[in-house]
Write an enzyme that holds these catalytic residues in place. Structure first.
Site, PDB file in Angstrom:
ATOM      1  N   LYS A  75      -5.302   7.290  -9.699  1.00  0.00           N
ATOM      2  CA  LYS A  75      -4.151   7.038  -8.816  1.00  0.00           C
ATOM      3  C   LYS A  75      -3.321   5.885  -9.379  1.00  0.00           C
ATOM      4  O   LYS A  75      -3.824   4.789  -9.578  1.00  0.00           O
ATOM      5  CB  LYS A  75      -4.654   6.695  -7.407  1.00  0.00           C
ATOM      6  CG  LYS A  75      -3.550   6.204  -6.442  1.00  0.00           C
ATOM      7  CD  LYS A  75      -4.083   5.916  -5.039  1.00  0.00           C
ATOM      8  CE  LYS A  75      -3.034   5.252  -4.156  1.00  0.00           C
ATOM      9  NZ  LYS A  75      -3.529   4.910  -2.806  1.00  0.00           N
ATOM     10  N   ASP A  89       2.525   0.054  -3.138  1.00  0.00           N
ATOM     11  CA  ASP A  89       2.399   0.880  -1.931  1.00  0.00           C
ATOM     12  C   ASP A  89       2.862   0.095  -0.703  1.00  0.00           C
ATOM     13  O   ASP A  89       2.136  -0.714  -0.152  1.00  0.00           O
ATOM     14  CB  ASP A  89       0.937   1.321  -1.761  1.00  0.00           C
ATOM     15  CG  ASP A  89       0.742   2.222  -0.538  1.00  0.00           C
ATOM     16  OD1 ASP A  89       1.749   2.684   0.029  1.00  0.00           O
ATOM     17  OD2 ASP A  89      -0.433   2.452  -0.174  1.00  0.00           O
ATOM     18  N   LYS A 113       3.666  -0.456   5.984  1.00  0.00           N
ATOM     19  CA  LYS A 113       2.488  -1.294   6.228  1.00  0.00           C
ATOM     20  C   LYS A 113       2.918  -2.606   6.869  1.00  0.00           C
ATOM     21  O   LYS A 113       4.050  -3.054   6.682  1.00  0.00           O
ATOM     22  CB  LYS A 113       1.815  -1.638   4.887  1.00  0.00           C
ATOM     23  CG  LYS A 113       1.054  -0.505   4.248  1.00  0.00           C
ATOM     24  CD  LYS A 113       0.380  -0.970   2.967  1.00  0.00           C
ATOM     25  CE  LYS A 113      -0.384   0.156   2.310  1.00  0.00           C
ATOM     26  NZ  LYS A 113      -1.536   0.633   3.086  1.00  0.00           N
ATOM     27  N   ASP A 160      -2.598  -0.981  -6.270  1.00  0.00           N
ATOM     28  CA  ASP A 160      -2.798   0.415  -5.885  1.00  0.00           C
ATOM     29  C   ASP A 160      -2.731   1.369  -7.079  1.00  0.00           C
ATOM     30  O   ASP A 160      -2.800   2.583  -6.924  1.00  0.00           O
ATOM     31  CB  ASP A 160      -1.779   0.804  -4.809  1.00  0.00           C
ATOM     32  CG  ASP A 160      -2.345   1.807  -3.820  1.00  0.00           C
ATOM     33  OD1 ASP A 160      -3.575   1.987  -3.805  1.00  0.00           O
ATOM     34  OD2 ASP A 160      -1.555   2.422  -3.086  1.00  0.00           O
ATOM     35  N   ASP A 198       1.953   6.707   4.476  1.00  0.00           N
ATOM     36  CA  ASP A 198       1.070   5.710   3.839  1.00  0.00           C
ATOM     37  C   ASP A 198      -0.191   6.358   3.261  1.00  0.00           C
ATOM     38  O   ASP A 198      -0.942   5.717   2.543  1.00  0.00           O
ATOM     39  CB  ASP A 198       0.695   4.628   4.856  1.00  0.00           C
ATOM     40  CG  ASP A 198       0.152   3.374   4.190  1.00  0.00           C
ATOM     41  OD1 ASP A 198       0.267   3.270   2.946  1.00  0.00           O
ATOM     42  OD2 ASP A 198      -0.374   2.502   4.910  1.00  0.00           O
ATOM     43  N   GLU A 237      -0.423   8.273   0.793  1.00  0.00           N
ATOM     44  CA  GLU A 237       0.318   8.834  -0.352  1.00  0.00           C
ATOM     45  C   GLU A 237      -0.565   9.098  -1.560  1.00  0.00           C
ATOM     46  O   GLU A 237      -0.228   9.948  -2.384  1.00  0.00           O
ATOM     47  CB  GLU A 237       1.465   7.880  -0.734  1.00  0.00           C
ATOM     48  CG  GLU A 237       1.086   6.718  -1.660  1.00  0.00           C
ATOM     49  CD  GLU A 237       0.079   5.745  -1.079  1.00  0.00           C
ATOM     50  OE1 GLU A 237      -0.037   5.688   0.157  1.00  0.00           O
ATOM     51  OE2 GLU A 237      -0.616   5.048  -1.844  1.00  0.00           O
ATOM     52  N   ARG A 277      -3.462  10.553  -1.915  1.00  0.00           N
ATOM     53  CA  ARG A 277      -3.955  11.933  -1.971  1.00  0.00           C
ATOM     54  C   ARG A 277      -2.830  12.907  -2.324  1.00  0.00           C
ATOM     55  O   ARG A 277      -3.066  13.954  -2.904  1.00  0.00           O
ATOM     56  CB  ARG A 277      -4.614  12.293  -0.631  1.00  0.00           C
ATOM     57  CG  ARG A 277      -3.701  12.170   0.551  1.00  0.00           C
ATOM     58  CD  ARG A 277      -4.455  12.088   1.880  1.00  0.00           C
ATOM     59  NE  ARG A 277      -4.949  10.738   2.162  1.00  0.00           N
ATOM     60  CZ  ARG A 277      -5.640  10.419   3.242  1.00  0.00           C
ATOM     61  NH1 ARG A 277      -5.945  11.332   4.137  1.00  0.00           N
ATOM     62  NH2 ARG A 277      -6.041   9.172   3.425  1.00  0.00           N
TER      63      ARG A 277
HETATM   64  N1  BES Z   1      -3.534   2.135  -0.938  1.00  0.00           N
HETATM   65  C1  BES Z   1      -3.965   2.365   0.395  1.00  0.00           C
HETATM   66  C2  BES Z   1      -5.458   2.125   0.587  1.00  0.00           C
HETATM   67  C3  BES Z   1      -5.932   0.709   0.486  1.00  0.00           C
HETATM   68  C4  BES Z   1      -6.021  -0.078   1.618  1.00  0.00           C
HETATM   69  C5  BES Z   1      -6.342   0.192  -0.719  1.00  0.00           C
HETATM   70  C6  BES Z   1      -6.492  -1.369   1.520  1.00  0.00           C
HETATM   71  C7  BES Z   1      -6.814  -1.093  -0.815  1.00  0.00           C
HETATM   72  C8  BES Z   1      -6.889  -1.867   0.319  1.00  0.00           C
HETATM   73  C9  BES Z   1      -3.675   3.804   0.793  1.00  0.00           C
HETATM   74  O1  BES Z   1      -2.548   4.370   0.226  1.00  0.00           O
HETATM   75  C10 BES Z   1      -3.444   3.789   2.270  1.00  0.00           C
HETATM   76  O2  BES Z   1      -2.489   3.200   2.678  1.00  0.00           O
HETATM   77  N2  BES Z   1      -4.327   4.442   3.025  1.00  0.00           N
HETATM   78  C11 BES Z   1      -4.230   4.482   4.415  1.00  0.00           C
HETATM   79  C12 BES Z   1      -4.576   5.873   4.872  1.00  0.00           C
HETATM   80  C13 BES Z   1      -4.270   6.125   6.320  1.00  0.00           C
HETATM   81  C14 BES Z   1      -2.784   6.113   6.559  1.00  0.00           C
HETATM   82  C15 BES Z   1      -4.866   7.452   6.693  1.00  0.00           C
HETATM   83  C16 BES Z   1      -5.195   3.457   4.997  1.00  0.00           C
HETATM   84  O3  BES Z   1      -6.273   3.288   4.441  1.00  0.00           O
HETATM   85  O4  BES Z   1      -4.833   2.799   5.949  1.00  0.00           O
HETATM   86 ZN    ZN Z   2      -1.992   3.605  -1.586  1.00  0.00          ZN
HETATM   87 MN    MN Z   3      -0.784   3.960   1.353  1.00  0.00          MN
END
Ligand code: BES
Ligand code: ZN
Ligand code: MN
Length: 520
Positions: free
Chosen positions: A257, A262, A269, A280, A339, A341, A343
Site C-alpha cells: 500500500k 491519508d 480524519k 501510510d 477513509d 482507501e 483496500r
Molecule cells: N491508514 C489508515 C489506517 C491506519 C490507522 C494506519 C492508524 C495507521 C494508524 C486507513 O486508511 C484507515 O483510515 N482506516 C480506517 C478504516 C475505517 C474507515 C473502516 C480506520 O482504521 O479507521
Molecule cells: Zn490509509
Molecule cells: Mn484511511
C-alpha cells in the site's frame, strides 16, 4: 559500516586494538577467559556497580590490563539471538556518541553463531540510524565506522555469513525506514516511482516499470483511481521484478500500500496526529526495502513487487461516500467511507497480480487502526486462509525477530460488507475492523494463495521515538530466503484455485476519470 570477523578468544581479548571493546555476558557465564577482564567483571559485580542482567551495562574508561581504551560490559538474559541483540544495542548505545570511537570490537561469553552475527548488524544499524534528510541540524552520523566480531576460529565462516546477510537485510530496513520518515510533500507517488527506477539502475537484478495515470486507466483500475480523485499529485503503479530463479519458476508477488498521505478524503480524519498518515506508504516502503535486500543477498527465487501509490485528499473532485466504482476485477464497490482507501487501491493491484501466475501473493499495508487496537505495536497482523503460507510467514517473522500474529478470516465476518447498491461496500463497521478489511481484500484473491499483513501498528512508532521502523522488511526477506532454500518444499501455485468467474460485467471499459485537468 565495515564488518569483520577476527579469531580471538580468552586472553587475546585484552590485547585487541580497538577504540572500544564490547563484551556481552550472561548470568550463566560471567567470564571471558581474559584475566584482566574477568577481574574487572568480578569487581564490578561484588561492588554492586553492575549486575549481569538484561539491560544492564557498565562503561569502563581505560580498563587496567586491557589494550582497548574503553570497555563496555553488557548483560544478556540468555544466549539466545534475541537476548544477544538487545545486549548489543545497549552496549553500542554507550559508545556511539563518543567521537573517539571509530572501531569497535565485540565479544560474547557464550558461543555465537550466524544468526547472532546477523542480528548484531541489524541492531547496530538500528541504533546508529539518524534521520537527516529534512533536518540539517540532526546530529552528524557518529564516527563509528568499523566493527570486528571476536569469536573462536571455527565459528568464522558462520559469523562471516551472518554479517553478510545482516548487511543486506539492514540496507533494506534502512531504506524502508527512511522512506517512511520522509514527509508527504517529499515522498510523493512520483518520488516513489523514481525510487523504484533508482533501485533498478543501481542493481542489475532489479527491473522497474512505472505506470502513469493513462496506463492505470487503460488497465481499468477504477477502484484505485477513485482514491486519487481529490489529489493534485498524479498516481503511479510501480512494477518491480527480481529475477533470481529460473524462467519457469512461479514468482512470489509482494503488494505494498502506497498512500503517501491519508487525510481520509471526504470522510476526513480528525486533526490530532494526522501528520502520522505520512507513514501510510509503509507497505510500499517495505516492498522497496525488501527488493533492496534481495539485490544484496541474491537468493534463487523470482519476486514481483507491485505498488499502487497515490494521495487520499478531500476536494471538489474527490470521491464521495455513496459513490460506486468498478474495480479492475469487474466487481463494483460502494464507497461508504473514503477513509477506507487502502483496500481500494490494493484490490486492483491484487487483480493485476493474477497475470504472474504466482506461487503466492502477500500484501503489506498500514490498513486499519483496528489492527493497532488489537495487536498494538508488537506484532504485525497476519490474515490468510492458507495454513502453509501463514505458517511459513509466522516462522520467518520469529526468525527475523519481526513477528506477526495470525488473525481469523472466517467468512461470517464478510456479512458486514454487503451493499444494496454494489457487489460490496468498502467498510463493515467498527467491530472486527481489521478482519473485515482483510475479507474485503480476499474477494480479489481467488486465483492464488494469498496472505495479508496489516502493519498499521508495526511500521512506525509514535511518542518520543516517533518514526518508521522499517518493518516488515526483516520478515519478508527471511520468508523469501527460506523459500529460495526450500527447493522442492517451497510453496507452489495452487493450480485448482482458478479465478472465480466474476459478474458478467467483468473487465468493463476502463474507468472514467473526472473531467478535471491533472498532470500525467
Ligand atoms: N491508514 C489508515 C489506517 C491506519 C490507522 C494506519 C492508524 C495507521 C494508524 C486507513 O486508511 C484507515 O483510515 N482506516 C480506517 C478504516 C475505517 C474507515 C473502516 C480506520 O482504521 O479507521
Ligand atoms: Zn490509509
Ligand atoms: Mn484511511
Amino acid at each position: 559500516m565495515d564488518y569483520r570477523f577476527s579469531a580471538a578468544q580468552g586472553a587475546a581479548l585484552s590485547q585487541i586494538a580497538a577504540d572500544a571493546l564490547l563484551v556481552v555476558l550472561t548470568a550463566d557465564k560471567t567470564t571471558t577467559g581474559s584475566e584482566a577482564i574477568d577481574k574487572l567483571i568480578k569487581d564490578a559485580i561484588s561492588s554492586k556497580d553492575w549486575e549481569c542482567k538484561a539491560g544492564k551495562t557498565l562503561y569502563v574508561h581505560r580498563p587496567v590490563g586491557v589494550k582497548a581504551p574503553r570497555l563496555v560490559l553488557s548483560g544478556a538474559a540468555d544466549g539466545s539471538v534475541k537476548a544477544f541483540r538487545a545486549a548489543v544495542s545497549k552496549a553500542v548505545a554507550e559508545v556511539k556518541a563518543r567521537s573517539g570511537v571509530q572501531h569497535v570490537a565485540l565479544a560474547c561469553s557464550e558461543v555465537i553463531e550466524s544468526a547472532h552475527a546477523q542480528a548484531l548488524v541489524q541492531a547496530l544499524d538500528e541504533v546508529t540510524y539518524v534521520y537527516r534528510q529534512t533536518k540539517p541540524s540532526a546530529p552528524k552520523p557518529g564516527s563509528l565506522a568499523k566493527v570486528t566480531v571476536l569469536a573462536a576460529a571455527d565459528q568464522g565462516a558462520a559469523i562471516k555469513a551472518g554479517l553478510a546477510a545482516g548487511q543486506g537485510v539492514a540496507a533494506g530496513i534502512a531504506l524502508a525506514r527512511e522512506l517512511g520518515n520522509l514527509p508527504g510533500n517529499h515522498c510523493t507517488p512520483t518520488f516513489l516511482g523514481q525510487e523504484a527506477r533508482r533501485l533498478s539502475r543501481e542493481f542489475k537484478h532489479i527491473k522497474a516499470e512505472v505506470l502513469d495515470r493513462a496506463a492505470i486507466e487503460k488497465l481499468g483500475m477504477g477502484s484505485f483511481l477513485s482514491v486519487t480523485n481529490g489529489s493534485a499529485q498524479p498516481p503511479r503503479f510501480i512494477v518491480l521484478r527480481y529475477d533470481g530463479g529460473t524462467k519457469t519458476q512461479a514468482p512470489i508477488v509482494l503488494v505494498g500500500k502506497g498512500i503517501t498521505f491519508d487525510t481520509g478524503g471526504i470522510s476526513l480524519k480528525p486533526g490530532a496526529g494526522m501528520d502520522e498518515m505520512k507513514y501510510d506508504m509503509g507497505g510500499a516502503a517495505s516492498v522497496l526495502g525488501t527488493f533492496r535486500a534481495l539485490a544484496d543477498l541474491k537468493p534463487k527465487i523470482n519476486v514481483i513487487g507491485l505498488v499502487p501509490t497515490c494521495e487520499n485528499m478531500p476536494s471538489g473532485t474527490a470521491t464521495k461516500p455513496g459513490d460506486v466504482v468498478t474495480s479492475m476485477s469487474g466487481q463494483t464497490i460502494e464507497i461508504l467511507n473514503t477513509d477506507a482507501e487502502g483496500r481500494l487501491i490494493l484490490c486492483d493491484a491484487l487483480t493485476y497480480a493474477e497475470r504472474f501466475k504466482p506461487a503466492a501473493v502477500i500484501d503489506i499495508a498500514t490498513l486499519t487502526g483496528a489492527c493497532v487496537v488489537a495487536l498494538g505495536h508488537v506484532h504485525s497482523g497476519l490474515f490468510s486462509a492458507d495454513d502453509e503460507l501463514a505458517d511459513a510467514l509466522l516462522l520467518a517473522g520469529r526468525q527475523a525477530m519481526d513477528t506477526a500474529w495470525r488473525m481469523p478470516v472466517d467468512e461470517e465476518y464478510g456479512d458486514a460488507l454487503k451493499s444494496n447498491f454494489a457487489d460490496m461496500g468498502n467498510v463493515g463497521g467498527r467491530d472486527g475492523g481489521a478482519i473485515t478489511a482483510a475479507i474485503f481484500l480476499s474477494k480479489f484473491t481467488k486465483a492464488y494463495r494469498w496472505a495479508h499483513l496489516d502493519i498499521a501498528g508495526s511500521a512506525w512508532k509514535s511518542g518520543a521515538a516517533k518514526g518508521g521502523t522499517g518493518r516488515p522488511v526483516g520478515l519478508l526477506t527471511q520468508f523469501l530466503l527460506s523459500q529460495a532454500d526450500a527447493g522442492a518444499a517451497a510453496i507452489k501455485p495452487v493450480s485448482d484455485k482458478k479465478a472465480k468467474p466474476v459478474a458478467t460485467s467483468a473487465r468493463r471499459a476502463p474507468a472514467k476519470r473526472a473531467p478535471v485537468k491533472r498532470q500525467a
